[in-house]
Write a protein that holds these residues in place. Sequence first.
Motif, PDB file in Angstrom:
ATOM      1  N   UNK A  80      19.252  20.161  46.217  1.00  0.00           N
ATOM      2  CA  UNK A  80      18.074  20.272  45.364  1.00  0.00           C
ATOM      3  C   UNK A  80      17.403  21.620  45.615  1.00  0.00           C
ATOM      4  N   UNK A  81      16.949  22.247  44.545  1.00  0.00           N
ATOM      5  CA  UNK A  81      16.155  23.472  44.626  1.00  0.00           C
ATOM      6  C   UNK A  81      14.723  23.139  44.239  1.00  0.00           C
ATOM      7  N   UNK A  82      13.776  23.447  45.093  1.00  0.00           N
ATOM      8  CA  UNK A  82      12.362  23.267  44.766  1.00  0.00           C
ATOM      9  C   UNK A  82      11.898  24.514  44.025  1.00  0.00           C
ATOM     10  N   UNK A  83      11.302  24.318  42.849  1.00  0.00           N
ATOM     11  CA  UNK A  83      10.971  25.452  41.984  1.00  0.00           C
ATOM     12  C   UNK A  83       9.473  25.687  41.831  1.00  0.00           C
ATOM     13  N   UNK A  84       8.668  24.840  42.461  1.00  0.00           N
ATOM     14  CA  UNK A  84       7.230  24.990  42.344  1.00  0.00           C
ATOM     15  C   UNK A  84       6.516  23.976  43.197  1.00  0.00           C
ATOM     16  N   UNK A  85       5.178  23.978  43.181  1.00  0.00           N
ATOM     17  CA  UNK A  85       4.411  23.118  44.079  1.00  0.00           C
ATOM     18  C   UNK A  85       4.278  21.668  43.633  1.00  0.00           C
ATOM     19  N   UNK A  86       4.477  21.402  42.352  1.00  0.00           N
ATOM     20  CA  UNK A  86       4.284  20.042  41.850  1.00  0.00           C
ATOM     21  C   UNK A  86       5.503  19.177  42.150  1.00  0.00           C
ATOM     22  N   UNK A  87       5.297  17.852  42.160  1.00  0.00           N
ATOM     23  CA  UNK A  87       6.397  16.941  42.466  1.00  0.00           C
ATOM     24  C   UNK A  87       7.535  17.060  41.454  1.00  0.00           C
ATOM     25  N   UNK A  88       7.213  17.357  40.224  1.00  0.00           N
ATOM     26  CA  UNK A  88       8.258  17.456  39.198  1.00  0.00           C
ATOM     27  C   UNK A  88       8.986  18.805  39.235  1.00  0.00           C
ATOM     28  N   UNK A  89       8.527  19.726  40.079  1.00  0.00           N
ATOM     29  CA  UNK A  89       9.112  21.072  40.119  1.00  0.00           C
ATOM     30  C   UNK A  89      10.312  21.117  41.063  1.00  0.00           C
ATOM     31  N   UNK A  90      11.414  20.553  40.624  1.00  0.00           N
ATOM     32  CA  UNK A  90      12.664  20.659  41.372  1.00  0.00           C
ATOM     33  C   UNK A  90      13.824  20.408  40.427  1.00  0.00           C
TER      34      UNK A  90
END
Length: 434
Positions: A80-90
């Motif tokens: 998984x790549x995390x793309x931002x601070x929100x939970x949906x940002x991956x």
Amino acid sequence: MTNRTDERSDDPGYDYQGLEWFDCVLPTRRQPWPGDSANAIAAYVKTRDWRWNGRRTYFLTDIHADADAFFLSLVASGGVAKTGPRDEDFELTSQGREALFIMGGDCFDKGPMTLRLLEALYQLYSKGADIKLLAGNHDVRTYLGIYYAESKDPLFDHLFVRMGKKTVPLLKELVVKFGSEGVPLTSEEAATLLFPDESWYETFPTIASGWIPEEKLQQEVARIQEKRLEFEQCATSVGLSMSEVYLAVKCFREQFLEPGGRYFWFFERMELAHRIGSYLFLHGGVDDKTAVIMRDDGVGQINSEFKRMLRDDPFALYHGELGNTFRTKYRKTDFPFTEIGVCALHESGIHAIVHGHKKLREGQQLVIREDILNFECDASVDINTRIAENLKGQGGAVVVFTEDGRVDGISTDYPFIKSFMPGLAGHKDPNGAC
């Protein structure tokens, strides 16, 4: 064991995409899996015919209601790549889209927000991940307590309070998320329905003697009054009246146990165990009877029986042999695991058990128990366990089974990737997953 020592990992699966969204460090160098019994493990490995199905697999366990630990563990996996601070940002990486994710149990309790974790897990499903969801003792114990709440049958009347204070944050979440209007009872009436009365303490030991060993039975009775006081104090501390607790019980049933509920999928998808080649994945451990069933009838049989009992008789499930697989810590009050069970597993081609349930401080651990290899993978990742264990920083951990059969333990609490290579049989086992 064939291992590469202190080698920088150039495996693209450990690119750790999105680590900048976390305040922690993950290891980038590999070393042989450490342990006091390294020589014994090496000797054990050489005598076994190791098989793997050639598919990358990630094992995450004991996340305990901590979505931040969940996301950090996913990043650690490389899937998984995390793309931002929100939970949906991956998003899934290329490896993650091809891999299998195994959740090893205990999504519930201890941590701060169960519902937030379940929402994150459901997003992982929705983004296309292939996930096996295994039962943990905290998950089933919560199910048991809500299922039997208000029953007033002396055999079951204590099970709601038996969940303990660790369930209170979930009940608070349910009230906040789904509302607290229309509470039908006073707090006194709710407490009468949810807690056992004084007669229970005399009646229960007699009727439960066939289910629970005598020594454990006495401990159970002694703890219930204490747990009731703890539960009420904890509920008060988070601003929950007993009437709101009662409403949360009703809400749990609607959202988790009824088709169409927002979280109905969780227990519906849950299984007891999963096998791939020489490895058996579950939450706690094995006893002789369950091992023999798996040898004779396969892991699919115990999963089918688990689903039936969870639906029809969860009390018998929790306290019987199947429940032992997510409860056991190999105490004398647990169902025995002896040479009989070990032989049954070896005869079926299982040479290692991969599990959680036993919290550790320095990442995962590799041990031999009763002449079978155990990967102990509860790395104490949730924030409340870390506070209790005086562990610093954010927690995250995963065990990665690579395509070529290497097993890597990755944790924020150990400076190296712990690497194990058993030396597979001459060919991959295409039917390794059962």
